[in-house]
Design an enzyme around this catalytic site. Sequence first.
Site, PDB file in Angstrom:
ATOM      1  CG  LEU A 160      -2.097  -1.041   1.192  1.00  0.00           C
ATOM      2  CD1 LEU A 160      -2.582  -1.220   2.572  1.00  0.00           C
ATOM      3  CD2 LEU A 160      -3.293  -0.281   0.187  1.00  0.00           C
ATOM      4  CG  ASP A 216       9.981  -0.080   3.157  1.00  0.00           C
ATOM      5  OD1 ASP A 216       8.750  -0.174   2.931  1.00  0.00           O
ATOM      6  OD2 ASP A 216      10.603  -1.090   3.738  1.00  0.00           O
ATOM      7  CG  ASN A 255       1.651   2.345   4.534  1.00  0.00           C
ATOM      8  OD1 ASN A 255       0.362   1.491   4.140  1.00  0.00           O
ATOM      9  ND2 ASN A 255       2.744   1.582   4.041  1.00  0.00           N
ATOM     10  CE1 TYR A 308      -1.557  -4.776  11.603  1.00  0.00           C
ATOM     11  CE2 TYR A 308      -3.676  -5.557  11.529  1.00  0.00           C
ATOM     12  CZ  TYR A 308      -2.686  -4.967  11.001  1.00  0.00           C
ATOM     13  OH  TYR A 308      -3.023  -4.394   9.721  1.00  0.00           O
ATOM     14  CE  LYS A 319      -2.413  -1.241  11.304  1.00  0.00           C
ATOM     15  NZ  LYS A 319      -1.669  -0.316  10.818  1.00  0.00           N
ATOM     16  CB  ALA A 359      -4.914  -4.049  -0.158  1.00  0.00           C
ATOM     17  CB  ALA A 360      -4.297  -8.942  -2.787  1.00  0.00           C
TER      18      ALA A 360
HETATM   19  P1  NAI Z   1       3.433  -4.624   3.436  1.00  0.00           P
HETATM   20  O1  NAI Z   1       4.098  -5.773   4.238  1.00  0.00           O
HETATM   21  O2  NAI Z   1       3.322  -5.338   1.895  1.00  0.00           O
HETATM   22  O3  NAI Z   1       4.272  -3.425   3.422  1.00  0.00           O
HETATM   23  C1  NAI Z   1       4.718  -2.897   4.605  1.00  0.00           C
HETATM   24  C2  NAI Z   1       6.064  -2.245   4.469  1.00  0.00           C
HETATM   25  O4  NAI Z   1       6.445  -1.465   5.645  1.00  0.00           O
HETATM   26  C3  NAI Z   1       7.018  -2.873   4.236  1.00  0.00           C
HETATM   27  O5  NAI Z   1       7.825  -2.600   2.848  1.00  0.00           O
HETATM   28  C4  NAI Z   1       8.122  -3.034   5.182  1.00  0.00           C
HETATM   29  O6  NAI Z   1       9.492  -3.040   4.933  1.00  0.00           O
HETATM   30  C5  NAI Z   1       7.747  -1.681   6.042  1.00  0.00           C
HETATM   31  N1  NAI Z   1       8.180  -1.725   7.431  1.00  0.00           N
HETATM   32  C6  NAI Z   1       7.712  -2.757   8.281  1.00  0.00           C
HETATM   33  N2  NAI Z   1       8.243  -2.389   9.553  1.00  0.00           N
HETATM   34  C7  NAI Z   1       8.833  -1.152   9.429  1.00  0.00           C
HETATM   35  C8  NAI Z   1       9.457  -0.113  10.277  1.00  0.00           C
HETATM   36  N3  NAI Z   1       9.525  -0.400  11.605  1.00  0.00           N
HETATM   37  N4  NAI Z   1       9.663   0.992   9.571  1.00  0.00           N
HETATM   38  C9  NAI Z   1       9.936   1.427   8.498  1.00  0.00           C
HETATM   39  N5  NAI Z   1       9.060   0.646   7.694  1.00  0.00           N
HETATM   40  C10 NAI Z   1       8.874  -0.760   7.937  1.00  0.00           C
HETATM   41  O7  NAI Z   1       2.095  -4.350   3.860  1.00  0.00           O
HETATM   42  P2  NAI Z   1       0.956  -3.648   3.523  1.00  0.00           P
HETATM   43  O8  NAI Z   1      -0.215  -4.857   3.361  1.00  0.00           O
HETATM   44  O9  NAI Z   1       1.080  -2.931   2.171  1.00  0.00           O
HETATM   45  O10 NAI Z   1       0.263  -2.882   4.708  1.00  0.00           O
HETATM   46  C11 NAI Z   1       0.477  -1.456   4.942  1.00  0.00           C
HETATM   47  C12 NAI Z   1      -0.453  -0.894   6.037  1.00  0.00           C
HETATM   48  O11 NAI Z   1      -1.523  -1.100   5.780  1.00  0.00           O
HETATM   49  C13 NAI Z   1       0.173  -1.494   7.463  1.00  0.00           C
HETATM   50  O12 NAI Z   1       0.163  -0.700   8.355  1.00  0.00           O
HETATM   51  C14 NAI Z   1      -0.898  -2.748   7.602  1.00  0.00           C
HETATM   52  O13 NAI Z   1      -0.947  -3.106   8.978  1.00  0.00           O
HETATM   53  C15 NAI Z   1      -2.153  -1.875   7.121  1.00  0.00           C
HETATM   54  N6  NAI Z   1      -3.165  -2.666   6.658  1.00  0.00           N
HETATM   55  C16 NAI Z   1      -2.915  -3.685   5.671  1.00  0.00           C
HETATM   56  C17 NAI Z   1      -4.199  -4.470   5.192  1.00  0.00           C
HETATM   57  C18 NAI Z   1      -3.992  -5.047   3.854  1.00  0.00           C
HETATM   58  O14 NAI Z   1      -5.173  -5.967   3.721  1.00  0.00           O
HETATM   59  N7  NAI Z   1      -2.992  -5.287   3.208  1.00  0.00           N
HETATM   60  C19 NAI Z   1      -5.349  -4.452   6.030  1.00  0.00           C
HETATM   61  C20 NAI Z   1      -5.403  -3.398   7.122  1.00  0.00           C
HETATM   62  C21 NAI Z   1      -4.160  -2.685   7.300  1.00  0.00           C
END
Ligand code: NAI
Length: 309
Positions: free
Chosen positions: A19, A38, A100, A165, A169, A197-198
């Site tokens: 995302l 990141d 994010n 989590y 959240k 999202a996927a």
């Molecule tokens: P993802 O795992 O694809 O991307 C997360 C990114 O955050 C990764 O690139 C990772 O390296 C980076 N990251 C992790 N810990 C970090 C830190 N301490 N400092 C800096 N960067 C860090 O995950 P996604 O799905 O894109 O999630 C993005 C956000 O959306 C997250 O907060 C997640 O909890 C939230 N979210 C996602 C959902 C989904 O369906 N994918 C559902 C609800 C919330």
Amino acid sequence: MSIRFDGRVAIVTGAGAGLGRSHALGLAARGAKVVINDLGASTQGEGQSSDAASAVVDEIRAAGGEAIAHGTDVADEAGVRDMVDQAMKAWGRIDILVNNAGILRDKTFSKMTLEDFRKVVDVHLMGSTTCTHAVWPILREQKYGRIVLTSSASGLYGNFGQSNYGAAKAAMLGLMNVLHMEGARDDIRVNMLAPTAATRMTESLMPPEALELLRPEAITPGLLYLVSDDAPSRTILGAGAGCYALTRVYETEGVLLEGDANTPEGVAAQFDAIADPSGQKELTDAFQQTRKYARKAADARGLNLPWGD
Ligand code: NAI
């Protein structure tokens, strides 16, 4: 009227993948200069690599945009300060912060270690707080700021195995409510995004047919609205597959139990009336609740309370 970000500087955390990457590309495509933060961690928050952030920077630059990468952990105060300093050095202002970055460490509560609980709270809640705290004085000084906190249906509604989590959240709600109030006079608007999202975080949980519908890019238009000049403030925007909805917290009208009726048995007897949703309202500050209760009690005693609504 088209929504543009020309002249605006944005920080997107966790923008190397999923995302965050989609949000960063969306901001840059509409004119924003973007810090691609990141840590390059695994979904569980292990390891570190600058590859993903650099790839997104390259993508933005190749399309004619401006971006810089920063690999700090969002919960590392000194690293975050350095990221904000780098952005100020490069572009002289910061307008938008998209919190994010996130990780998962799912386990049922009986198997959850406190270390895994703390780590998830640290990245989501303290990470968002640390980044927001670092840009806050700049936004106040500029009298302009747009902040998004990324929440989740897990925090708003619950998800088995995600006590850490879900708690982190849900905490975004408390942070948003107060920052909305404290930021309002300086045109700092604070919202929550609850995406679905996927991504690598969720793809193993979804049937293949759903993956294409739930692309991260289907959410980014909602995020862009939340950080635009005409953004609302203090909203919780659910987004996924191109669908959008708002989540709101309501309080029922309530029931006054006076004197001898104010017993545990009295609460039990009146519980259906206490829970009756007719007349429920969204309260907009903590003292509205205090005033409402005190007024009901005062009215029942024929007292006049010198308190507005
Ligand atoms: P993802 O795992 O694809 O991307 C997360 C990114 O955050 C990764 O690139 C990772 O390296 C980076 N990251 C992790 N810990 C970090 C830190 N301490 N400092 C800096 N960067 C860090 O995950 P996604 O799905 O894109 O999630 C993005 C956000 O959306 C997250 O907060 C997640 O909890 C939230 N979210 C996602 C959902 C989904 O369906 N994918 C559902 C609800 C919330």
